[in-house]
Design a protein around this motif. Structure first.
Motif, PDB file in Angstrom:
ATOM      1  N   THR A  31      38.966 -69.779 -27.712  1.00 57.23           N
ATOM      2  CA  THR A  31      39.191 -70.269 -29.481  1.00 57.23           C
ATOM      3  C   THR A  31      40.619 -70.724 -29.121  1.00 57.23           C
ATOM      4  O   THR A  31      41.421 -70.529 -28.575  1.00 57.23           O
ATOM      5  N   ILE A  32      40.463 -72.306 -29.901  1.00 60.48           N
ATOM      6  CA  ILE A  32      41.772 -73.009 -29.451  1.00 60.48           C
ATOM      7  C   ILE A  32      42.375 -73.729 -30.944  1.00 60.48           C
ATOM      8  O   ILE A  32      41.397 -73.701 -31.393  1.00 60.48           O
ATOM      9  N   ALA A  33      43.709 -72.963 -31.309  1.00 64.03           N
ATOM     10  CA  ALA A  33      44.352 -73.406 -32.073  1.00 64.03           C
ATOM     11  C   ALA A  33      45.029 -74.400 -32.282  1.00 64.03           C
ATOM     12  O   ALA A  33      44.472 -75.471 -31.622  1.00 64.03           O
ATOM     13  N   ALA A  34      45.136 -74.764 -33.326  1.00 59.04           N
ATOM     14  CA  ALA A  34      44.990 -75.996 -34.353  1.00 59.04           C
ATOM     15  C   ALA A  34      46.496 -77.001 -32.985  1.00 59.04           C
ATOM     16  O   ALA A  34      46.515 -78.214 -32.645  1.00 59.04           O
ATOM     17  N   ASP A  35      47.442 -76.352 -32.903  1.00 54.22           N
ATOM     18  CA  ASP A  35      48.231 -76.666 -31.617  1.00 54.22           C
ATOM     19  C   ASP A  35      48.232 -77.087 -30.755  1.00 54.22           C
ATOM     20  O   ASP A  35      48.254 -76.837 -29.688  1.00 54.22           O
ATOM     21  N   GLY A  36      47.113 -76.469 -29.992  1.00 58.28           N
ATOM     22  CA  GLY A  36      45.983 -76.441 -29.085  1.00 58.28           C
ATOM     23  C   GLY A  36      46.185 -74.986 -27.811  1.00 58.28           C
ATOM     24  O   GLY A  36      46.058 -75.831 -26.263  1.00 58.28           O
ATOM     25  N   LYS A  37      47.202 -74.552 -28.180  1.00 63.13           N
ATOM     26  CA  LYS A  37      46.550 -73.501 -28.025  1.00 63.13           C
ATOM     27  C   LYS A  37      46.308 -72.502 -27.723  1.00 63.13           C
ATOM     28  O   LYS A  37      44.629 -72.201 -28.540  1.00 63.13           O
ATOM     29  N   PRO A  38      46.312 -71.596 -26.656  1.00 59.37           N
ATOM     30  CA  PRO A  38      45.122 -70.602 -27.349  1.00 59.37           C
ATOM     31  C   PRO A  38      45.040 -69.916 -27.936  1.00 59.37           C
ATOM     32  O   PRO A  38      46.331 -69.242 -28.189  1.00 59.37           O
ATOM     33  N   SER A  39      43.858 -68.852 -28.884  1.00 57.02           N
ATOM     34  CA  SER A  39      44.614 -68.449 -29.877  1.00 57.02           C
ATOM     35  C   SER A  39      43.276 -67.217 -29.822  1.00 57.02           C
ATOM     36  O   SER A  39      42.290 -67.708 -29.332  1.00 57.02           O
ATOM     37  N   GLY A  40      43.556 -65.547 -30.878  1.00 56.82           N
ATOM     38  CA  GLY A  40      42.299 -64.909 -30.100  1.00 56.82           C
ATOM     39  C   GLY A  40      41.644 -64.653 -32.019  1.00 56.82           C
ATOM     40  O   GLY A  40      43.072 -64.548 -32.362  1.00 56.82           O
ATOM     41  N   GLU A  41      40.508 -64.518 -32.023  1.00 58.63           N
ATOM     42  CA  GLU A  41      39.598 -64.681 -32.926  1.00 58.63           C
ATOM     43  C   GLU A  41      38.115 -63.824 -33.037  1.00 58.63           C
ATOM     44  O   GLU A  41      38.353 -63.361 -31.579  1.00 58.63           O
ATOM     45  N   LYS A  42      38.011 -63.608 -33.574  1.00 61.38           N
ATOM     46  CA  LYS A  42      37.617 -62.905 -33.675  1.00 61.38           C
ATOM     47  C   LYS A  42      35.724 -63.702 -34.349  1.00 61.38           C
ATOM     48  O   LYS A  42      35.935 -64.137 -35.684  1.00 61.38           O
ATOM     49  N   VAL A  43      34.863 -63.354 -33.547  1.00 61.39           N
ATOM     50  CA  VAL A  43      34.089 -64.628 -33.294  1.00 61.39           C
ATOM     51  C   VAL A  43      32.486 -63.776 -33.154  1.00 61.39           C
ATOM     52  O   VAL A  43      32.214 -63.204 -32.386  1.00 61.39           O
ATOM     53  N   GLN A  44      31.641 -64.219 -34.533  1.00 56.51           N
ATOM     54  CA  GLN A  44      29.678 -64.137 -34.134  1.00 56.51           C
ATOM     55  C   GLN A  44      29.031 -64.769 -33.590  1.00 56.51           C
ATOM     56  O   GLN A  44      29.363 -65.630 -34.276  1.00 56.51           O
ATOM     57  N   ILE A  45      28.494 -64.230 -32.433  1.00 53.19           N
ATOM     58  CA  ILE A  45      27.917 -65.603 -31.431  1.00 53.19           C
ATOM     59  C   ILE A  45      26.296 -64.695 -31.934  1.00 53.19           C
ATOM     60  O   ILE A  45      25.976 -63.652 -32.462  1.00 53.19           O
ATOM     61  N   GLU A  46      25.560 -65.839 -32.353  1.00 56.80           N
ATOM     62  CA  GLU A  46      24.314 -65.895 -33.247  1.00 56.80           C
ATOM     63  C   GLU A  46      23.211 -66.836 -31.988  1.00 56.80           C
ATOM     64  O   GLU A  46      23.299 -67.447 -32.007  1.00 56.80           O
ATOM     65  N   VAL A  47      22.237 -65.823 -31.485  1.00 54.99           N
ATOM     66  CA  VAL A  47      21.084 -66.818 -30.362  1.00 54.99           C
ATOM     67  C   VAL A  47      20.244 -66.952 -31.971  1.00 54.99           C
ATOM     68  O   VAL A  47      18.966 -66.243 -32.693  1.00 54.99           O
ATOM     69  N   MET A  48      19.829 -67.779 -31.863  1.00 51.90           N
ATOM     70  CA  MET A  48      18.540 -68.773 -33.017  1.00 51.90           C
ATOM     71  C   MET A  48      17.475 -69.449 -32.391  1.00 51.90           C
ATOM     72  O   MET A  48      17.439 -70.119 -31.361  1.00 51.90           O
ATOM     73  N   GLU A  49      16.199 -68.745 -32.708  1.00 46.94           N
ATOM     74  CA  GLU A  49      15.418 -69.685 -31.630  1.00 46.94           C
ATOM     75  C   GLU A  49      14.817 -71.278 -32.381  1.00 46.94           C
ATOM     76  O   GLU A  49      14.539 -70.927 -33.754  1.00 46.94           O
ATOM     77  N   LYS A  50      14.663 -72.025 -32.122  1.00 40.84           N
ATOM     78  CA  LYS A  50      13.959 -73.034 -32.409  1.00 40.84           C
ATOM     79  C   LYS A  50      12.477 -73.004 -32.539  1.00 40.84           C
ATOM     80  O   LYS A  50      11.890 -73.028 -32.262  1.00 40.84           O
ATOM     81  N   THR A  51      11.809 -72.968 -34.341  1.00 43.71           N
ATOM     82  CA  THR A  51      10.915 -73.112 -34.493  1.00 43.71           C
ATOM     83  C   THR A  51      10.272 -74.519 -34.912  1.00 43.71           C
ATOM     84  O   THR A  51      11.521 -75.468 -35.623  1.00 43.71           O
ATOM     85  N   PHE A  52       8.918 -74.441 -35.158  1.00 46.81           N
ATOM     86  CA  PHE A  52       8.182 -75.730 -36.114  1.00 46.81           C
ATOM     87  C   PHE A  52       7.250 -74.897 -35.961  1.00 46.81           C
ATOM     88  O   PHE A  52       6.143 -74.971 -36.165  1.00 46.81           O
TER      89      PHE A  52
END
Length: 204
Positions: A132-153
């Protein structure tokens, strides 16, 4: 062989400075600062005309106060795109120019997601790295959710089915977070990282 010319250099006795308290602003905030005109030994130029412009916008005119300053203020609500802007100032009587660059950000940070390779085998563990990178280009600590999605058809219509969801907090110093995943079914997948900045804007 070559030729060159040597000329006397005379330092301009007056300087013009654009002062911005910060370099990153968010849409909806006002860009405030000052333009200062003064002699190099510190005496301000009082009652002088100064012109200033933000980006390609309208040019405004002000007169320096007792401290040689002209205060300016620009709204940003109408600027909808993330962009880099330049604020320029001119002291016409001395033919002097000054400028300062700033960034207009729509979101407080961005997320990058990487996996070591595009193909893994069923049951094989592999790392997912996010940054995660802040708008000024510096690293930023953030809470992030990771989702694994299966592609279907289904019925000739592409879609997605959620396989798993994980919460990760990135490091405030490096902006990096890491997660180890294992997939138990052969298929095509999307790893999607998402969060929300302090203004309530979604970041994906």
């Amino acid at each position: 062989a070559g030729s060159f010319r040597v000329e006397n250099y005379q330092l301009e006795p007056v300087r013009l400075v654009v002062d911005l308290p910060r370099k990153v602003y968010f849409r909806g905030e006002e860009i405030e600062g000052t333009v200062k005109a003064e002699f190099y030994y510190g005496t301000p130029l009082v009652g002088r005309e100064v012109r200033y412009t933000l980006g390609d916008g309208e040019t405004f005119t002000g007169v320096t106060d007792d401290e040689g300053r002209v205060k300016f203020k620009f709204p940003t609500r109408e600027l909808r795109e993330e962009q880099q802007l330049r604020l320029t100032a001119e002291l016409p009587e001395r033919n002097l120019y000054a400028a300062a660059d700033l960034v207009l950000a729509v979101r407080a940070y961005s997320i990058a997601v990487t996996v070591p390779r595009d193909v893994v085998t069923v049951g094989e563990s592999f790392p997912v790295t996010m940054k995660t990178i802040a708008a000024d280009g510096k690293p930023s600590g953030e809470k992030v959710q990771i989702e694994v999605m299966e592609k279907t058809f289904v019925d000739n219509q592409p879609g997605e089915k959620k396989v798993s969801s994980h919460d990760v907090t990135t490091d405030a110093k490096t902006g990096e977070g890491r997660l180890t995943l294992t997939l138990d079914k052969g298929a095509r997948y999307i790893v999607r990282a998402s969060g929300q900045d302090r203004f309530g804007n979604p970041v994906v």
